[in-house]
Every structure is written in structure tokens, then in C-alpha cells.
Design a protein around this motif. Structure first.
Motif, PDB file in Angstrom:
ATOM      1  N   ALA A 326       0.805  -0.986   0.161  1.00 25.11           N
ATOM      2  CA  ALA A 326       0.080   0.078   0.137  1.00 25.11           C
ATOM      3  C   ALA A 326       0.892   1.318   0.125  1.00 25.11           C
ATOM      4  O   ALA A 326       0.498   2.135  -0.826  1.00 25.11           O
ATOM      5  CB  ALA A 326      -0.933   0.179   1.364  1.00 25.11           C
ATOM      6  N   GLU A 327       1.864   1.412   0.822  1.00 19.44           N
ATOM      7  CA  GLU A 327       2.763   2.581   0.841  1.00 19.44           C
ATOM      8  C   GLU A 327       3.543   2.608  -0.370  1.00 19.44           C
ATOM      9  O   GLU A 327       3.750   3.788  -0.759  1.00 19.44           O
ATOM     10  CB  GLU A 327       3.953   2.418   1.966  1.00 19.44           C
ATOM     11  CG  GLU A 327       3.490   2.352   3.321  1.00 19.44           C
ATOM     12  CD  GLU A 327       3.013   1.024   3.916  1.00 19.44           C
ATOM     13  OE1 GLU A 327       3.191   0.674   5.160  1.00 19.44           O
ATOM     14  OE2 GLU A 327       2.474   0.144   3.222  1.00 19.44           O
ATOM     15  N   TRP A 328       3.733   1.632  -1.069  1.00 20.67           N
ATOM     16  CA  TRP A 328       4.632   1.715  -2.341  1.00 20.67           C
ATOM     17  C   TRP A 328       3.569   1.763  -3.563  1.00 20.67           C
ATOM     18  O   TRP A 328       4.189   2.039  -4.537  1.00 20.67           O
ATOM     19  CB  TRP A 328       5.743   0.521  -2.590  1.00 20.67           C
ATOM     20  CG  TRP A 328       6.830   0.802  -1.612  1.00 20.67           C
ATOM     21  CD1 TRP A 328       6.812   0.560  -0.234  1.00 20.67           C
ATOM     22  CD2 TRP A 328       8.060   1.054  -2.169  1.00 20.67           C
ATOM     23  NE1 TRP A 328       8.192   0.645   0.093  1.00 20.67           N
ATOM     24  CE2 TRP A 328       9.074   0.980  -1.145  1.00 20.67           C
ATOM     25  CE3 TRP A 328       8.776   1.363  -3.379  1.00 20.67           C
ATOM     26  CZ2 TRP A 328      10.400   1.306  -1.423  1.00 20.67           C
ATOM     27  CZ3 TRP A 328       9.893   1.701  -3.485  1.00 20.67           C
ATOM     28  CH2 TRP A 328      10.837   1.671  -2.425  1.00 20.67           C
ATOM     29  N   LYS A 329       2.585   1.798  -3.395  1.00 20.83           N
ATOM     30  CA  LYS A 329       1.419   1.709  -4.316  1.00 20.83           C
ATOM     31  C   LYS A 329       1.656   0.989  -5.600  1.00 20.83           C
ATOM     32  O   LYS A 329       1.584   1.308  -6.583  1.00 20.83           O
ATOM     33  CB  LYS A 329       1.175   3.418  -4.819  1.00 20.83           C
ATOM     34  CG  LYS A 329       0.829   4.240  -3.892  1.00 20.83           C
ATOM     35  CD  LYS A 329       0.670   5.505  -4.249  1.00 20.83           C
ATOM     36  CE  LYS A 329       0.176   6.663  -3.199  1.00 20.83           C
ATOM     37  NZ  LYS A 329       0.140   8.005  -3.579  1.00 20.83           N
ATOM     38  N   ASP A 331       1.269  -1.431  -8.339  1.00 16.64           N
ATOM     39  CA  ASP A 331       0.054  -1.799  -9.265  1.00 16.64           C
ATOM     40  C   ASP A 331      -0.227  -2.852  -9.520  1.00 16.64           C
ATOM     41  O   ASP A 331       0.055  -3.841  -9.130  1.00 16.64           O
ATOM     42  CB  ASP A 331       0.262  -0.976 -10.683  1.00 16.64           C
ATOM     43  CG  ASP A 331       1.314  -1.477 -11.310  1.00 16.64           C
ATOM     44  OD1 ASP A 331       2.076  -2.360 -10.973  1.00 16.64           O
ATOM     45  OD2 ASP A 331       1.307  -1.086 -12.857  1.00 16.64           O
ATOM     46  N   GLN A 338       5.720   3.503  -6.326  1.00 16.03           N
ATOM     47  CA  GLN A 338       5.925   4.954  -5.889  1.00 16.03           C
ATOM     48  C   GLN A 338       6.738   4.660  -4.713  1.00 16.03           C
ATOM     49  O   GLN A 338       6.373   4.044  -3.740  1.00 16.03           O
ATOM     50  CB  GLN A 338       4.750   5.852  -5.954  1.00 16.03           C
ATOM     51  CG  GLN A 338       3.924   6.065  -7.300  1.00 16.03           C
ATOM     52  CD  GLN A 338       2.679   7.099  -6.968  1.00 16.03           C
ATOM     53  OE1 GLN A 338       2.745   7.845  -6.200  1.00 16.03           O
ATOM     54  NE2 GLN A 338       1.637   6.515  -7.991  1.00 16.03           N
TER      55      GLN A 338
END
Length: 501
Positions: A326-329, A331, A338
Motif C-alpha cells: 500500500a505504501e509503495w502503491k 499496481d 511509487q
């Protein structure tokens, strides 16, 4: 006491179930390429404890198909039905550390991005199950009814199913046909080119799983074992590796390790080009983000630095656990991410410090070409804020030739050297180095020219106090001579024999 009634609302409920035909078609457009789609299927194989994964592409048939077969734990029919459900897993749910999944969409979205007919055969505990999504059938019926296939022996790819494992079969390859719907030969050629292009990606993305004497998985393409491509060149003796730099955060530990690749002259051309990939080393420098050892991001600085020729040897491996998705998004394709703000700040300092290592590697080689004590062919002159390269008029070869010329021709010779310097094609050289610097090489030196250079330089060096015994070592420090050392060493011996005589 009477209960106090709650607030009156005007909310009504209606059935808003999405249209099956529309939604399942939408799952084709998450942006998968063939290579990222194949990688997503292989993720499932690794999560299922497979150690053998076969990629088979039957491209020359009237109805070509692609299959990925593994020897993992397989599934019972109920598990298969759940796996074929869109969104079968909650991305926020806790996962095992080896689980490479993310949204529970990969099998379906990755497959349907490339084909209109997805069939999965699986065997577990001696029982075979087979299920299929056919988009043309879904379009006709507009419902979510999954096909369960009982005559699974007739399904393409059944012969690849091991005693325990799963086979994913793609048919109706509409997005891989290249538009050659009615030209079988051209369609096959296009499919083969697409599969060949995906091969490099798979060797790179799963290189940690393919490495070592006992690799975690054996991956093959049409029976040919694929070898890993390590972007860090970790096993090359000239690769510089910094110690692991852990960053402890709330949801896990991030490991950062910097690598400086060897200069391209210290690697074979094949190895250098393989590590650089299709776009070359200028594009492949930067961050390599791994999620549970699976490569997510391959190169680029994510806004932390600019790509430059002097930093193209820089590679930074960043390992993250799947607890930080979730923190790194991360995909759906697991092909982009990110940087979280706290990680960005830490990596920014790492990059600023580390980029200098690569620059020094190139600059140290560059300085050898302009070291005034070594009689370079070119002099580097800094004037104001400009850097100019001029032919060295005092080089022994130039000086000796000028002295042999009649007095009235010497000025013309110097003028020629000056014109060569002022006519140096700076913009063209810059474009070539930025685009494909490794391909820029010096011209072949003629034998007589090389002899003239060696003899003139040897004479000058000895006149400046270099002993005959030290002559080979001194002259080998010249890049031009070193690259022709087999011939040069013989010429030095010939020169020394003439001096003795």
C-alpha cells in the motif's frame, strides 16, 4: 420510557450488479504487455511452490496458443473456481512472505489482456479440475457463469500437466496476432518476435529465482532453459558492492545495496549488452526495486537524479516486503511503484553519495588520456567555464615529423593540427555517447603508424629518464597502446634490439 426513534432517511437500495460482458472486457485493459502478463502468471507458480515452470508457445497453428505449466501444489475444483473469480483476494489481507500476488486479479486480468479464451487445468491429490473463461461466450450470455470442463483430456496443453501442478492456456490470441488475422506465416512470425522479446524480461525479473547451483525455479521456453540476467553483475570480480543499508519502518525492513558495474572494457560485449537490455545502460541505470526477490522496477531514478553518461554504472537494489504494497502503491501488473516520502528522503541521500562512485570510474579513465606526464595525443584545456580538446603539438610523433619538414612547411603542419582540433565533432560525439557509448571505438591503427608511434614515444621516454626495463610497463599505461598490446610488445622488443645494435 419509549425508545427514541432514529433519524428518518430517504435512502433506497437497488441492484447495481455490473454487466458481466462489459466488466470482463474492461479487465483486458489494465495495461499489461505480453512480458508483464507472463510474469504475473509465473508469480502464481512460484507462490504455489513450483520449482519447474514451462512456457510453451505453439505459434504456427491455424489457432495458435500459449501455455504456462508448473509443478506446484495444484488446486482442487473448489479452489480453482475461487482462483478464476475476479478479485479473488483482498489486497489488504495479510499474505505469506513468499506470496507474490497482490489483488487476486493477476491470473484473469493478465491472461485476458492477451487472449479471449482462458483455460486452466490443475491436478491435486490425483484429481484433475478444469475451468474456462471465454469472452465470446460471456458476451453472448452476459452473465458470470464459469465453464467447468469435464473432458479435460481434449484441452490444449493437457499433456503438460504433471502429477501435481497447473497449466494456464491462452487461446484466441487476438491481441498478439499483430493484425495478421488471415496470414498464418506473418502471424506466426509476429508471435515469435513477441515471445522472444518477453524472454529478456522474464530472465531479468526472476533472475534471483533462476540463480545459483540449485535455483529456486527452472524456467524454460519451448524446452530451452532460460538463464538469469543479473542487472547488478553481482558475481563479476570488478563490480563494486557497498554493504547492505537497512531502513526499518513500521510495516517491515527495506534493504538498500549500491552496486557499481565494471567499466564496459572489463566485461565481454555480450555480457555488457545483456545487462544493459534493449534500451542500453543509459536508460537502465538507477533503482531496482524487488518485492520478495521479484523485480518490480528495473532502472530509472524515480525523480531522485538525472540520467547521465557518467552515472550509467550505478545500480541500487532496493528490497521491500509484500507488507508494504500500500505504501509503495504497487499496481495490478506489479510493474510500477511509487516511493513513500520517508523512503524518498533516505534514498535521495544515498543516491547523492553513491552517484560519485560511477563518475569517478569514468573520470579516472578519462584522466589517463590527458595526463601531461604521458605525452597524450590530445590535450585537455580549460578556459573560463569551457573545456577544449586540442591535438598535442609536442607529442613525440608530431614533433619528430615536424622537425623533418622543411622550415617553410612546418607552419602548415601546425595549422593542420589546429584545424583538426577546432573541427572536433562535439555534438555528434555527444549524441553517439549518449545513445550508444559502448559502440564508439577508435579506428584501427595501421601497422606502420603503430610502429612510428612506438619508436618515437620510446625514444622520448628514454630521453626523459625511463629505463629500458620499465619501458613496457610505462607504455602499457597508454590506452591506445594497451588495446594493441600484442603488436606493441613486439615493437618494443624490436626497438630495444635496434638500440643495442
Amino acid at each position: 420510557m419509549k425508545p427514541v426513534p432514529g433519524p428518518k432517511t430517504n435512502i433506497r437500495e437497488v441492484d447495481a450488479t455490473p454487466y458481466a460482458a462489459s466488466l470482463i472486457e474492461g479487465h483486458r485493459d489494465f495495461g499489461y504487455s505480453l512480458e508483464t502478463a507472463l510474469a504475473d502468471i509465473i508469480d502464481n507458480s512460484i507462490t504455489a511452490d513450483a520449482n519447474v515452470v514451462q512456457l510453451v508457445a505453439n505459434t504456427s497453428l491455424d489457432m495458435p496458443w500459449i501455455a504456462l505449466a508448473d509443478n506446484g501444489i495444484g488446486m482442487f475444483e473448489a479452489e480453482l473456481i475461487e482462483a478464476m473469480r475476479l478479485g479473488s483476494k483482498n489486497p489488504t489481507a495479510t499474505r505469506a512472505s513468499k506470496d507474490l500476488g497482490r489483488f487476486g486479479l493477476g491470473l484473469k486480468s493478465a491472461s485476458l489482456s492477451q487472449c479471449r479464451k482462458l483455460t486452466v487445468l490443475t491436478r491435486r491429490g490425483g484429481k484433475v479440475a478444469c475451468a474456462r473463461w471465454d469472452l465470446d461466450r460471456v458476451a453472448r450470455r452476459n452473465d458470470w457463469s464459469l465453464e467447468l470442463i469435464d473432458d479435460w483430456e481434449t484441452v490444449n496443453g493437457f499433456d503438460l500437466l504433471p502429477e501435481s501442478g497447473t497449466v494456464v492456456v491462452w487461446e484466441k490470441l487476438d491481441r498478439l496476432s499483430g493484425g495478421y488475422t488471415h496470414d498464418r506465416a506473418k502471424r506466426a512470425a509476429h508471435l515469435n518476435a513477441e515471445v522472444a522479446g518477453a524472454e529478456h524480461h522474464l530472465r531479468l525479473v526472476f533472475h534471483r529465482f533462476l540463480e545459483g547451483p540449485t535455483p529456486r525455479i527452472k524456467l524454460s521456453l519451448n524446452g530451452r532453459t532460460l538463464k538469469p540476467i543479473d542487472p547488478m553483475a553481482s558475481n563479476h570480480p570488478a563490480t563494486q558492492k557497498d554493504p547492505d543499508d537497512p531502513l526499518r519502518l513500521k510495516n517491515g525492513i527495506i534493504h538498500v545495496r549500491c552496486h557499481t558495474l565494471p567499466h564496459h572494457k572489463r566485461m565481454s560485449r555480450e555480457a555488457w549488452e545483456e545487462i544493459g537490455g534493449p534500451e542500453g545502460h543509459l536508460k537502465s541505470q538507477g533503482l531496482y526495486v524487488y518485492r520478495e526477490n521479484r523485480l518490480i522496477i528495473a532502472g530509472g531514478w524515480l525523480g531522485l537524479a538525472r540520467q547521465s553518461e557518467l552515472t550509467k554504472l550505478c545500480r541500487i537494489a532496493v528490497d521491500i516486503p509484500n507488507t508494504m504494497d500500500a505504501e509503495w502503491k504497487i499496481d495490478v501488473k506489479k510493474a510500477s511503484a511509487q516511493l513513500p516520502p520517508v523512503v524518498r528522503e533516505r534514498l535521495k541521500k544515498v543516491v547523492e553519495r553513491f552517484a560519485g562512485t560511477s563518475k569517478r570510474t569514468y573520470r579516472s579513465r578519462g584522466r589517463k588520456l590527458v595526463d601531461e606526464s604521458r605525452f597524450p595525443l590530445w590535450n585537455r584545456v580549460q578556459r573560463d567555464e569551457q573545456i577544449i580538446f586540442r591535438p598535442n603539438h609536442e607529442h613525440p610523433v608530431f614533433r619528430e615529423f615536424a622537425e623533418k619538414l622543411p622550415e617553410h612547411l612546418r607552419e602548415g603542419f601546425d595549422r593542420c593540427l589546429r584545424l583538426i582540433g577546432s573541427g572536433l565533432p562535439i555534438e555528434t560525439l555527444h549524441a553517439e555517447f549518449v545513445g550508444n557509448g559502448e559502440a564508439v571505438t577508435p579506428d584501427v591503427t595501421e601497422e606502420n603508424d603503430l610502429k612510428e608511434l612506438v619508436f618515437s614515444l620510446a625514444t622520448t621516454l628514454m630521453e626523459n629518464g625511463v629505463d629500458a626495463d620499465a619501458l613496457p610497463e610505462t607504455m602499457q599505461s597508454y590506452p591506445m597502446l594497451n588495446s594493441n598490446w600484442s603488436s606493441v610488445s613486439q615493437l618494443i622488443e624490436e626497438y630495444l634490439r635496434t638500440k643495442v645494435q
